[in-house]
Each structure stands twice: as C-alpha cells, then as structure tokens.
Design a protein around this motif. Structure first.
Motif, PDB file in Angstrom:
ATOM      1  N   UNK A   1     -19.819  14.046  -7.861  1.00 34.10           N
ATOM      2  CA  UNK A   1     -20.667  15.231  -7.960  1.00 34.10           C
ATOM      3  C   UNK A   1     -21.840  15.216  -6.989  1.00 34.10           C
ATOM      4  N   UNK A   2     -21.895  14.234  -6.098  1.00 30.79           N
ATOM      5  CA  UNK A   2     -23.005  14.130  -5.166  1.00 30.79           C
ATOM      6  C   UNK A   2     -23.021  15.241  -4.132  1.00 30.79           C
ATOM      7  N   UNK A   3     -24.067  15.239  -3.336  1.00 30.74           N
ATOM      8  CA  UNK A   3     -24.232  16.230  -2.272  1.00 30.74           C
ATOM      9  C   UNK A   3     -24.350  15.504  -0.937  1.00 30.74           C
ATOM     10  N   UNK A   4     -24.279  16.290   0.149  1.00 29.53           N
ATOM     11  CA  UNK A   4     -24.238  15.659   1.466  1.00 29.53           C
ATOM     12  C   UNK A   4     -24.834  16.558   2.529  1.00 29.53           C
ATOM     13  N   UNK A   5     -25.146  15.932   3.657  1.00 28.45           N
ATOM     14  CA  UNK A   5     -25.536  16.663   4.855  1.00 28.45           C
ATOM     15  C   UNK A   5     -25.028  15.905   6.069  1.00 28.45           C
ATOM     16  N   UNK A   6     -24.851  16.630   7.161  1.00 28.74           N
ATOM     17  CA  UNK A   6     -24.447  16.041   8.435  1.00 28.74           C
ATOM     18  C   UNK A   6     -25.466  16.458   9.483  1.00 28.74           C
ATOM     19  N   UNK A   7     -26.106  15.487  10.091  1.00 27.05           N
ATOM     20  CA  UNK A   7     -27.170  15.751  11.058  1.00 27.05           C
ATOM     21  C   UNK A   7     -28.243  16.661  10.471  1.00 27.05           C
ATOM     22  N   UNK A   8     -28.521  16.457   9.173  1.00 24.79           N
ATOM     23  CA  UNK A   8     -29.578  17.209   8.509  1.00 24.79           C
ATOM     24  C   UNK A   8     -29.178  18.568   7.980  1.00 24.79           C
ATOM     25  N   UNK A   9     -27.914  18.978   8.178  1.00 25.62           N
ATOM     26  CA  UNK A   9     -27.443  20.282   7.713  1.00 25.62           C
ATOM     27  C   UNK A   9     -26.563  20.076   6.488  1.00 25.62           C
ATOM     28  N   UNK A  10     -26.909  20.746   5.378  1.00 22.46           N
ATOM     29  CA  UNK A  10     -26.135  20.606   4.142  1.00 22.46           C
ATOM     30  C   UNK A  10     -24.692  21.023   4.356  1.00 22.46           C
ATOM     31  N   UNK A  11     -23.780  20.313   3.672  1.00 17.77           N
ATOM     32  CA  UNK A  11     -22.362  20.608   3.805  1.00 17.77           C
ATOM     33  C   UNK A  11     -21.692  20.448   2.446  1.00 17.77           C
ATOM     34  N   UNK A  12     -20.780  21.345   2.116  1.00 11.32           N
ATOM     35  CA  UNK A  12     -20.071  21.287   0.838  1.00 11.32           C
ATOM     36  C   UNK A  12     -18.963  20.237   0.909  1.00 11.32           C
ATOM     37  N   UNK A  13     -18.548  19.779  -0.262  1.00 13.83           N
ATOM     38  CA  UNK A  13     -17.433  18.854  -0.339  1.00 13.83           C
ATOM     39  C   UNK A  13     -16.176  19.536   0.214  1.00 13.83           C
TER      40      UNK A  13
ATOM     41  N   UNK B   1     -19.270  15.806  21.953  1.00 10.11           N
ATOM     42  CA  UNK B   1     -18.607  14.511  22.084  1.00 10.11           C
ATOM     43  C   UNK B   1     -19.610  13.430  22.463  1.00 10.11           C
ATOM     44  N   UNK B   2     -19.275  12.193  22.094  1.00 14.72           N
ATOM     45  CA  UNK B   2     -20.026  10.998  22.498  1.00 14.72           C
ATOM     46  C   UNK B   2     -21.494  11.059  22.079  1.00 14.72           C
ATOM     47  N   UNK B   3     -21.763  11.672  20.927  1.00 15.40           N
ATOM     48  CA  UNK B   3     -23.120  11.789  20.400  1.00 15.40           C
ATOM     49  C   UNK B   3     -23.142  11.272  18.969  1.00 15.40           C
ATOM     50  N   UNK B   4     -24.129  10.434  18.650  1.00 19.97           N
ATOM     51  CA  UNK B   4     -24.219   9.883  17.298  1.00 19.97           C
ATOM     52  C   UNK B   4     -24.281  10.992  16.253  1.00 19.97           C
ATOM     53  N   UNK B   5     -23.670  10.734  15.101  1.00 14.65           N
ATOM     54  CA  UNK B   5     -23.670  11.676  13.981  1.00 14.65           C
ATOM     55  C   UNK B   5     -24.179  10.940  12.737  1.00 14.65           C
ATOM     56  N   UNK B   6     -25.090  11.569  12.017  1.00 14.70           N
ATOM     57  CA  UNK B   6     -25.648  10.967  10.803  1.00 14.70           C
ATOM     58  C   UNK B   6     -25.122  11.688   9.573  1.00 14.70           C
ATOM     59  N   UNK B   7     -24.428  10.942   8.714  1.00 20.38           N
ATOM     60  CA  UNK B   7     -23.914  11.471   7.454  1.00 20.38           C
ATOM     61  C   UNK B   7     -24.795  10.939   6.325  1.00 20.38           C
ATOM     62  N   UNK B   8     -25.279  11.846   5.494  1.00 20.75           N
ATOM     63  CA  UNK B   8     -26.179  11.480   4.403  1.00 20.75           C
ATOM     64  C   UNK B   8     -25.577  11.909   3.070  1.00 20.75           C
ATOM     65  N   UNK B   9     -25.619  11.002   2.086  1.00 20.38           N
ATOM     66  CA  UNK B   9     -25.089  11.278   0.757  1.00 20.38           C
ATOM     67  C   UNK B   9     -26.203  11.089  -0.274  1.00 20.38           C
ATOM     68  N   UNK B  10     -26.191  11.951  -1.298  1.00 18.36           N
ATOM     69  CA  UNK B  10     -27.136  11.860  -2.413  1.00 18.36           C
ATOM     70  C   UNK B  10     -26.357  11.992  -3.716  1.00 18.36           C
ATOM     71  N   UNK B  11     -26.656  11.132  -4.696  1.00 13.27           N
ATOM     72  CA  UNK B  11     -26.004  11.240  -5.997  1.00 13.27           C
ATOM     73  C   UNK B  11     -24.739  10.408  -6.088  1.00 13.27           C
ATOM     74  N   UNK B  12     -23.870  10.781  -7.044  1.00 12.71           N
ATOM     75  CA  UNK B  12     -22.674  10.003  -7.358  1.00 12.71           C
ATOM     76  C   UNK B  12     -21.534  10.338  -6.408  1.00 12.71           C
ATOM     77  N   UNK B  13     -21.093   9.355  -5.626  1.00  8.87           N
ATOM     78  CA  UNK B  13     -20.017   9.578  -4.664  1.00  8.87           C
ATOM     79  C   UNK B  13     -19.142   8.336  -4.540  1.00  8.87           C
ATOM     80  N   UNK B  14     -17.928   8.544  -4.082  1.00  5.46           N
ATOM     81  CA  UNK B  14     -17.032   7.477  -3.658  1.00  5.46           C
ATOM     82  C   UNK B  14     -16.046   8.078  -2.669  1.00  5.46           C
TER      83      UNK B  14
END
Length: 304
Positions: free
Chosen positions: A139-151, A160-173
């Motif tokens: 049921x957790x939530x997420x964002x990619x490069x600071x932009x919220x994204x749905x499951x 291309x060739x640029x770092x990407x940051x994935x962020x998770x909050x809450x219960x996930x696996x």
C-alpha cells in the motif's frame, strides 16, 4: 486497439456462423491480434507492442528490489544517524533519525519505509532513454525523480545515461522499475547474482568469528600491506571502513589493528595498509583477519 470478435462469430451452433460472418470474424481476430502483438510474429516486436520493452531478463533496473541483500547487517528499525544513510543494500533512508523496518516475505523482505522515504539512485549507465514503469506490492507510495507515480504507472520520457532516483514511502515489497509502458511480474534473480550486482556499489567482507580477509606482508614494525580483490568492478574509487581487524606477525599471533587506509586503488582491487601499535617484523608474511574471535569486517563504499 481493435477489439477481438465475439466467440459466436467464429464458433457457434450449426448452421451458424455463416461464411460471411466467419470471414469477418477471422478478419477481426487478425486485426486484434496484430494490434496487440505486432504484425511479424517476432517475439521482440510483440514485447514492444505490449509496452514491456525488448528485454526478457534484467528488466528491473533496481538492484535489491526484494530487499533481500543486507551486507551492512542493518537491524530492522534502527534509527539512522545521518541523512541518506544506507541500510539494506542500495536503499538509503532519506531523513536522519528515521528507520527502515523489514520482515521476511517470500524470497525477500517486505519493508515499511518511514515518512521521509527510502531511495535508490539508479546509475545512469543502466538507463536507456524512454518511458519507464514502476510497480510494487503493498500500500506504499512512490515517486521518480521527485514526481509522484502510481503503482504500475509510467514516467515521462527519461533521458538516457542519466541517474534516476526512485523513492518509496510506506509498506512495499517487490519493487520493479522497467523500460516500457506496462508492468510485468517481478523479476526474481538468483541471490548470488543480486549480491554481485550490489557489489558494484558496496562490498563488505565480514565474519562473526575469525575470517581470513587477505594475505600480505609487513613493511614496518607497525604497518602491513594487503591486496584485497573485489568480486566485481566497482563503480568508482571507494572509501574504506573497517572494524575489529587483526593482522598476524611472523609467529602467527594476531595483533589488534589501530587503523586502516587505502594505499593504492583500482576498480577491481585495493592495496590496503593496516596499522598496529607494534609487533610486526619487516619483510615477514602476514594474514589479515576480520573479527579475531569477536566478529569484524572491512568494507568498500562506492555508492552514488
């Protein structure tokens, strides 16, 4: 996308369907199939048409997406003491003082990320340009490069060739980040392979008792040098940390290390200097142990 025809247009009680209806049904079936899978019958084209990209394996650009690798021996619920502190491999707790909780789930762990989230920075070398899909269990939530994204949702087209940051909050696996516009089942990789992928960014040789780390020799009464090979090529020059190391003198007696540093560096190995208070003999062979009876480790950190 064209719709598949009703079943009765292809198979019905005699004398239906009529030849004309059957002919139209075959045409509709062809249009729907090629719209879904492509026109050539090529598997790679079908995967692209389905929006899952050309890859069958190594779809997941995240490492340790099932949270199974834990080289740092991070204890569930332990508060971090700095921002962006790494816990389970490749995952860092963003906010100092917060913690990551985890418990076994299938072939990995299910985690509860704190309010400030956990992040993984994906190396740009592993990012092709295009749209990516992020999916997970829980049921957790997420964002990619600071932009919220749905499951199961998609990013905008990433460079291309640029770092990407994935962020998770809450219960996930089972977190998966893959090229294409559709979520596919979580990619289970062999545990040994997942660990090797993590070694590009962090490698730790540890022992709960007394484990041999390397062989080398003394070049003064207080210093010895050891070449330590890495399991894989690391991303960049690493920083060294250690705990409870013990080199031996010529008689085989272990001596407590007072410090350690990297004398020379290559991405596949390091020449490490271990210092002691006294007791070494110049030119004599030495073994380097981690944890002389009490547990210890030496680690190399090349995280992003």
């Amino acid at each position: 996308m064209p719709a598949f025809p009703a079943r009765t247009t292809l198979a019905d009680t005699y004398p239906n369907p009529s030849n004309a209806v059957f002919r139209d049904g075959i045409g509709d079936f062809y249009d729907a199939t090629t719209g879904l899978l492509g026109t050539t019958g090529n598997a790679a084209e079908a995967r692209v048409a389905l929006g899952i990209g050309p890859a069958i394996s190594f779809r997941n650009r995240l490492i340790n997406g099932n949270f199974s690798v834990n080289q740092r021996a991070y204890v569930s619920g332990t508060a971090t003491v700095a921002a962006n502190a790494y816990t389970l491999d490749r995952w860092r707790v963003v906010t100092s003082g917060q913690s990551l909780a985890y418990s076994p789930s299938g072939a990995g762990n299910a985690v509860t990320a704190p309010a400030g989230g956990i992040e993984q920075v994906i190396e740009g070398n592993n990012i092709e340009g295009g749209v990516y899909t992020l999916s997970w269990v829980g049921a957790g939530t997420a964002s990619v490069n600071g932009v919220a994204i749905a499951n199961g949702g998609q990013t905008s087209s990433l460079p291309a060739a640029t770092n990407v940051t994935v962020k998770m909050v809450g219960a996930v696996s089972k977190v998966q980040f893959e090229l294409g516009a559709a979520a596919t089942p979580f990619e289970h990789r062999h545990p040994g392979l997942e660990l090797l992928l993590a070694h590009r960014y962090y490698y730790r040789n540890s022992s709960t008792g007394q484990g041999l780390v390397a062989t080398g020799g003394a070049y003064s009464t207080t210093s010895a040098a050891f070449v330590i090979p890495f399991p894989t090529v690391m991303r960049t020059a690493a920083t060294l940390t250690s705990s409870n190391l013990a080199p031996t003198n010529g008689a085989g007696t272990t001596l407590a290390a007072t410090g350690s540093l990297i004398n020379a560096w290559a991405t596949n190995s390091a020449l490490v200097q271990i210092n002691v208070a006294s007791g070494l003999t110049v030119g004599q062979f030495s073994l380097l142990y981690a944890g002389a009876g009490a547990g210890g480790w030496i680690a190399f950190d090349a995280e992003l």
